[in-house]
Design a protein around this motif. Sequence first.
Motif, PDB file in Angstrom:
ATOM      1  N   SER A 101      30.619  60.019 -18.269  1.00  0.00           N
ATOM      2  CA  SER A 101      30.761  58.595 -18.595  1.00  0.00           C
ATOM      3  C   SER A 101      31.355  58.400 -19.991  1.00  0.00           C
ATOM      4  O   SER A 101      30.847  58.948 -20.974  1.00  0.00           O
ATOM      5  CB  SER A 101      29.397  57.909 -18.509  1.00  0.00           C
ATOM      6  OG  SER A 101      29.413  56.649 -19.136  1.00  0.00           O
ATOM      7  N   GLY A 102      32.393  57.583 -20.085  1.00  0.00           N
ATOM      8  CA  GLY A 102      32.978  57.273 -21.379  1.00  0.00           C
ATOM      9  C   GLY A 102      32.002  56.559 -22.287  1.00  0.00           C
ATOM     10  O   GLY A 102      31.989  56.780 -23.507  1.00  0.00           O
ATOM     11  N   GLN A 103      31.174  55.687 -21.725  1.00  0.00           N
ATOM     12  CA  GLN A 103      30.193  54.962 -22.519  1.00  0.00           C
ATOM     13  C   GLN A 103      29.174  55.931 -23.124  1.00  0.00           C
ATOM     14  O   GLN A 103      28.801  55.820 -24.293  1.00  0.00           O
ATOM     15  CB  GLN A 103      29.484  53.927 -21.632  1.00  0.00           C
ATOM     16  CG  GLN A 103      28.713  52.877 -22.401  1.00  0.00           C
ATOM     17  CD  GLN A 103      28.084  51.844 -21.494  1.00  0.00           C
ATOM     18  OE1 GLN A 103      27.034  52.085 -20.899  1.00  0.00           O
ATOM     19  NE2 GLN A 103      28.716  50.685 -21.374  1.00  0.00           N
ATOM     20  N   VAL A 104      28.751  56.904 -22.321  1.00  0.00           N
ATOM     21  CA  VAL A 104      27.804  57.917 -22.806  1.00  0.00           C
ATOM     22  C   VAL A 104      28.454  58.785 -23.875  1.00  0.00           C
ATOM     23  O   VAL A 104      27.849  59.094 -24.909  1.00  0.00           O
ATOM     24  CB  VAL A 104      27.300  58.782 -21.633  1.00  0.00           C
ATOM     25  CG1 VAL A 104      26.557  60.013 -22.137  1.00  0.00           C
ATOM     26  CG2 VAL A 104      26.392  57.960 -20.722  1.00  0.00           C
ATOM     27  N   HIS A 105      29.703  59.189 -23.668  1.00  0.00           N
ATOM     28  CA  HIS A 105      30.405  60.013 -24.649  1.00  0.00           C
ATOM     29  C   HIS A 105      30.479  59.300 -26.002  1.00  0.00           C
ATOM     30  O   HIS A 105      30.269  59.914 -27.059  1.00  0.00           O
ATOM     31  CB  HIS A 105      31.820  60.330 -24.165  1.00  0.00           C
ATOM     32  CG  HIS A 105      31.863  61.262 -23.005  1.00  0.00           C
ATOM     33  ND1 HIS A 105      33.026  61.586 -22.337  1.00  0.00           N
ATOM     34  CD2 HIS A 105      30.867  61.957 -22.387  1.00  0.00           C
ATOM     35  CE1 HIS A 105      32.749  62.430 -21.362  1.00  0.00           C
ATOM     36  NE2 HIS A 105      31.452  62.653 -21.367  1.00  0.00           N
ATOM     37  N   LYS A 106      30.781  58.014 -25.977  1.00  0.00           N
ATOM     38  CA  LYS A 106      30.901  57.259 -27.229  1.00  0.00           C
ATOM     39  C   LYS A 106      29.564  57.182 -27.950  1.00  0.00           C
ATOM     40  O   LYS A 106      29.487  57.374 -29.169  1.00  0.00           O
ATOM     41  CB  LYS A 106      31.430  55.857 -26.943  1.00  0.00           C
ATOM     42  CG  LYS A 106      31.762  55.077 -28.203  1.00  0.00           C
ATOM     43  CD  LYS A 106      32.463  53.765 -27.864  1.00  0.00           C
ATOM     44  CE  LYS A 106      32.872  53.015 -29.120  1.00  0.00           C
ATOM     45  NZ  LYS A 106      33.570  51.741 -28.802  1.00  0.00           N
ATOM     46  N   ALA A 107      28.489  56.941 -27.188  1.00  0.00           N
ATOM     47  CA  ALA A 107      27.156  56.859 -27.789  1.00  0.00           C
ATOM     48  C   ALA A 107      26.756  58.189 -28.419  1.00  0.00           C
ATOM     49  O   ALA A 107      26.218  58.229 -29.537  1.00  0.00           O
ATOM     50  CB  ALA A 107      26.129  56.435 -26.737  1.00  0.00           C
TER      51      ALA A 107
END
Length: 346
Positions: A101-107
């Motif tokens: 997940s891109g959202q998880v990677h950013k977090a």
Amino acid sequence: MADPSSTGKKSAKGTKTEPIPFTSVAFVESPLQFLSALEAHEPGEQMLIRARAKAKGMTSFLDAFDTDWLPDDVRLEPEGAKPGVLRSISPDRILLGDACSGQVHKALGLAYLERQMPEVVILDDGLATYSTIEILSAKRGPLVRPRQKLKASRAVIAAYVADRLRGLARSGKLRWHTALPVPKSTRKSFLKSGAEITRHRFEHLQTLPTGGSHPRDNPVIGSALAADGLIDVRAYRSWLDDLASEGPITYYPHRRETEEFLNELRKDTRVKIKHVGLPIELRLINLPPNSIIRSLPSTAAVSLATLNPDVTIDVTEIPAQWWTGASADSLRKSLNAQMVKADVDS
């Protein structure tokens, strides 16, 4: 549905007291990932589940899921992996439903760019989990979903997170908690990287009062393969026709199936479509012994076999001519090779 966003402990009267010092955070983007997080929860662990409510199928799931079913020390927030969440919470464990997940990677990137990452647990994300485990078992390569093409900036952070997780594996701080069958080659390469594998059989799920179905429903599990363009829609529809010709069926659609396809299917009087809201594992958990569930190769078939050892899971192998050519040979082989009974050697 009870208020899912309360992150403080509640008194007997339901009023908030002090915020909970969470010891683990789970990021989930699908119903199966959510259930997998509950199965990975450890006794006494204060867990925060951050569910991405806007992900496909999650709104109806969260509406249908009774928060009274959560353990006392688990809290739910429908906010997903917002960038700053790991800056305000320093958990001992992070559980990832979709490690691509891109959202998880950013977090993860924002929170742990200059500090040590805690233990990470990979949760089941359907058959896509195998691809994630293969990537993490390799020496290099970004965490990316099959057939997904990333922009340059996303590719950089996907490679960064993959490398950080491989580093955790080498230090014994990466684990896969799964109910899926684990092929020997997959198990061997993942364990060789230093990571661990632990198993569950949906022990918490089996305690939930979710009702069930009846054998006379002749349940058929819907597949997303046609909706995703991986198999021919006409071939899939013909398979359903063949099943219905043997008697009326109850069809449980996959969350990614289109309304156009389902509207056409509704015209068949032999087919009853049942939108479940809750995952199929919850709805079909209490089928009587000797019931038959029909399915193409899927994670749900594996899960239901684990939950219902006395129920027959009739899985139809996907013929070569059904495939559209949009998927890799490895995916086609792995789908048809899935065993319904889970491997217990890991």
